[in-house]
Design a protein around this motif. Sequence first.
Motif, PDB file in Angstrom:
ATOM      1  N   UNK A  63      31.491  -5.071   0.730  1.00 36.05           N
ATOM      2  CA  UNK A  63      30.739  -6.135   1.405  1.00 36.05           C
ATOM      3  C   UNK A  63      30.134  -5.620   2.714  1.00 36.05           C
ATOM      4  N   UNK A  64      30.855  -4.776   3.418  1.00 37.06           N
ATOM      5  CA  UNK A  64      30.338  -4.197   4.660  1.00 37.06           C
ATOM      6  C   UNK A  64      29.127  -3.317   4.360  1.00 37.06           C
ATOM      7  N   UNK A  65      29.200  -2.566   3.270  1.00 36.48           N
ATOM      8  CA  UNK A  65      28.075  -1.723   2.862  1.00 36.48           C
ATOM      9  C   UNK A  65      26.862  -2.580   2.531  1.00 36.48           C
ATOM     10  N   UNK A  66      27.075  -3.605   1.729  1.00 32.46           N
ATOM     11  CA  UNK A  66      25.971  -4.473   1.331  1.00 32.46           C
ATOM     12  C   UNK A  66      25.400  -5.252   2.507  1.00 32.46           C
ATOM     13  N   UNK A  67      26.214  -5.496   3.513  1.00 34.16           N
ATOM     14  CA  UNK A  67      25.731  -6.173   4.709  1.00 34.16           C
ATOM     15  C   UNK A  67      24.671  -5.325   5.411  1.00 34.16           C
ATOM     16  N   UNK A  68      24.814  -4.010   5.325  1.00 37.45           N
ATOM     17  CA  UNK A  68      23.861  -3.095   5.970  1.00 37.45           C
ATOM     18  C   UNK A  68      22.668  -2.791   5.064  1.00 37.45           C
ATOM     19  N   UNK A  69      22.907  -2.552   3.782  1.00 34.86           N
ATOM     20  CA  UNK A  69      21.826  -2.098   2.900  1.00 34.86           C
ATOM     21  C   UNK A  69      21.353  -3.162   1.930  1.00 34.86           C
ATOM     22  N   UNK A  70      21.908  -4.372   2.008  1.00 32.76           N
ATOM     23  CA  UNK A  70      21.549  -5.420   1.072  1.00 32.76           C
ATOM     24  C   UNK A  70      20.079  -5.782   1.136  1.00 32.76           C
ATOM     25  N   UNK A  71      19.596  -6.305   0.054  1.00 34.50           N
ATOM     26  CA  UNK A  71      18.193  -6.681  -0.035  1.00 34.50           C
ATOM     27  C   UNK A  71      17.425  -5.678  -0.875  1.00 34.50           C
ATOM     28  N   UNK A  72      16.223  -6.067  -1.209  1.00 35.43           N
ATOM     29  CA  UNK A  72      15.406  -5.259  -2.116  1.00 35.43           C
ATOM     30  C   UNK A  72      14.851  -3.997  -1.474  1.00 35.43           C
ATOM     31  N   UNK A  73      14.590  -4.002  -0.172  1.00 31.16           N
ATOM     32  CA  UNK A  73      13.799  -2.955   0.438  1.00 31.16           C
ATOM     33  C   UNK A  73      14.543  -1.943   1.297  1.00 31.16           C
ATOM     34  N   UNK A  74      15.715  -2.258   1.803  1.00 29.62           N
ATOM     35  CA  UNK A  74      16.373  -1.363   2.758  1.00 29.62           C
ATOM     36  C   UNK A  74      16.677   0.007   2.168  1.00 29.62           C
ATOM     37  N   UNK A  75      17.208   0.032   0.966  1.00 30.22           N
ATOM     38  CA  UNK A  75      17.537   1.323   0.347  1.00 30.22           C
ATOM     39  C   UNK A  75      16.258   2.099   0.051  1.00 30.22           C
ATOM     40  N   UNK A  76      15.203   1.397  -0.335  1.00 32.66           N
ATOM     41  CA  UNK A  76      13.923   2.064  -0.600  1.00 32.66           C
ATOM     42  C   UNK A  76      13.399   2.703   0.692  1.00 32.66           C
ATOM     43  N   UNK A  77      13.491   1.981   1.795  1.00 29.69           N
ATOM     44  CA  UNK A  77      13.076   2.525   3.089  1.00 29.69           C
ATOM     45  C   UNK A  77      13.901   3.765   3.423  1.00 29.69           C
ATOM     46  N   UNK A  78      15.214   3.672   3.250  1.00 32.09           N
ATOM     47  CA  UNK A  78      16.087   4.812   3.533  1.00 32.09           C
ATOM     48  C   UNK A  78      15.734   6.014   2.660  1.00 32.09           C
ATOM     49  N   UNK A  79      15.393   5.770   1.403  1.00 31.20           N
ATOM     50  CA  UNK A  79      14.996   6.868   0.501  1.00 31.20           C
ATOM     51  C   UNK A  79      13.733   7.566   1.004  1.00 31.20           C
ATOM     52  N   UNK A  80      12.777   6.793   1.491  1.00 40.57           N
ATOM     53  CA  UNK A  80      11.545   7.404   2.004  1.00 40.57           C
ATOM     54  C   UNK A  80      11.810   8.169   3.299  1.00 40.57           C
ATOM     55  N   UNK A  81      12.663   7.631   4.158  1.00 41.41           N
ATOM     56  CA  UNK A  81      12.978   8.317   5.414  1.00 41.41           C
ATOM     57  C   UNK A  81      13.834   9.561   5.175  1.00 41.41           C
ATOM     58  N   UNK A  82      14.537   9.584   4.055  1.00 39.03           N
ATOM     59  CA  UNK A  82      15.320  10.757   3.660  1.00 39.03           C
ATOM     60  C   UNK A  82      14.403  11.966   3.460  1.00 39.03           C
ATOM     61  N   UNK A  83      13.150  11.710   3.162  1.00 41.51           N
ATOM     62  CA  UNK A  83      12.191  12.792   2.925  1.00 41.51           C
ATOM     63  C   UNK A  83      11.416  13.161   4.188  1.00 41.51           C
ATOM     64  N   UNK A  84      11.714  12.488   5.303  1.00 40.22           N
ATOM     65  CA  UNK A  84      11.057  12.823   6.556  1.00 40.22           C
ATOM     66  C   UNK A  84      10.683  11.585   7.354  1.00 40.22           C
ATOM     67  N   UNK A  85      10.411  11.806   8.620  1.00 37.98           N
ATOM     68  CA  UNK A  85      10.007  10.719   9.509  1.00 37.98           C
ATOM     69  C   UNK A  85       8.717  10.085   8.999  1.00 37.98           C
ATOM     70  N   UNK A  86       8.610   8.770   9.219  1.00 35.40           N
ATOM     71  CA  UNK A  86       7.434   8.054   8.732  1.00 35.40           C
ATOM     72  C   UNK A  86       6.947   7.049   9.765  1.00 35.40           C
ATOM     73  N   UNK A  87       5.646   6.879   9.816  1.00 33.70           N
ATOM     74  CA  UNK A  87       5.040   5.799  10.591  1.00 33.70           C
ATOM     75  C   UNK A  87       5.085   4.543   9.724  1.00 33.70           C
ATOM     76  N   UNK A  88       4.935   3.399  10.363  1.00 32.73           N
ATOM     77  CA  UNK A  88       4.965   2.132   9.628  1.00 32.73           C
ATOM     78  C   UNK A  88       3.905   2.121   8.529  1.00 32.73           C
ATOM     79  N   UNK A  89       2.720   2.588   8.857  1.00 33.32           N
ATOM     80  CA  UNK A  89       1.628   2.590   7.872  1.00 33.32           C
ATOM     81  C   UNK A  89       1.950   3.475   6.665  1.00 33.32           C
ATOM     82  N   UNK A  90       2.651   4.578   6.893  1.00 35.37           N
ATOM     83  CA  UNK A  90       3.044   5.449   5.782  1.00 35.37           C
ATOM     84  C   UNK A  90       4.037   4.740   4.873  1.00 35.37           C
ATOM     85  N   UNK A  91       5.016   4.064   5.488  1.00 33.72           N
ATOM     86  CA  UNK A  91       5.994   3.333   4.694  1.00 33.72           C
ATOM     87  C   UNK A  91       5.309   2.230   3.885  1.00 33.72           C
ATOM     88  N   UNK A  92       4.384   1.535   4.509  1.00 37.60           N
ATOM     89  CA  UNK A  92       3.657   0.457   3.814  1.00 37.60           C
ATOM     90  C   UNK A  92       2.885   1.021   2.632  1.00 37.60           C
TER      91      UNK A  92
END
Length: 110
Positions: free
Chosen positions: A8-37
Amino acid sequence: MAYNVPVEATLDVIGGKWKVVILCHLDKGDKRTSELKRLMPDITQKMLTQQLRELEQDGMVKRTSYDQVPPKVVYSLTDYGWSFKPILDAMCAWGEHHMKEKDMAPILTH
């Protein structure tokens, strides 16, 4: 906040449709908001901003603002965010297996 089980503590941080996707993209390098979008065309700007703020509040993501014109903001994983990498890798591996089992093809956006 009290949790009944640690997941539950894990899901509290990464829950939702987009958080893990954002983390996956940042795993490949720093990103600007426009790049993430651009990498996540189905997310609204409002939701992206909200998810990034929550990840920042939880210590997973760092927001760096550069004093220039036009303004430049870059998001990156913190050390705490990088500690989640083995879980991200496991989730990606399981997702690949699941897509093969279900004969699904990924939609590549980059």
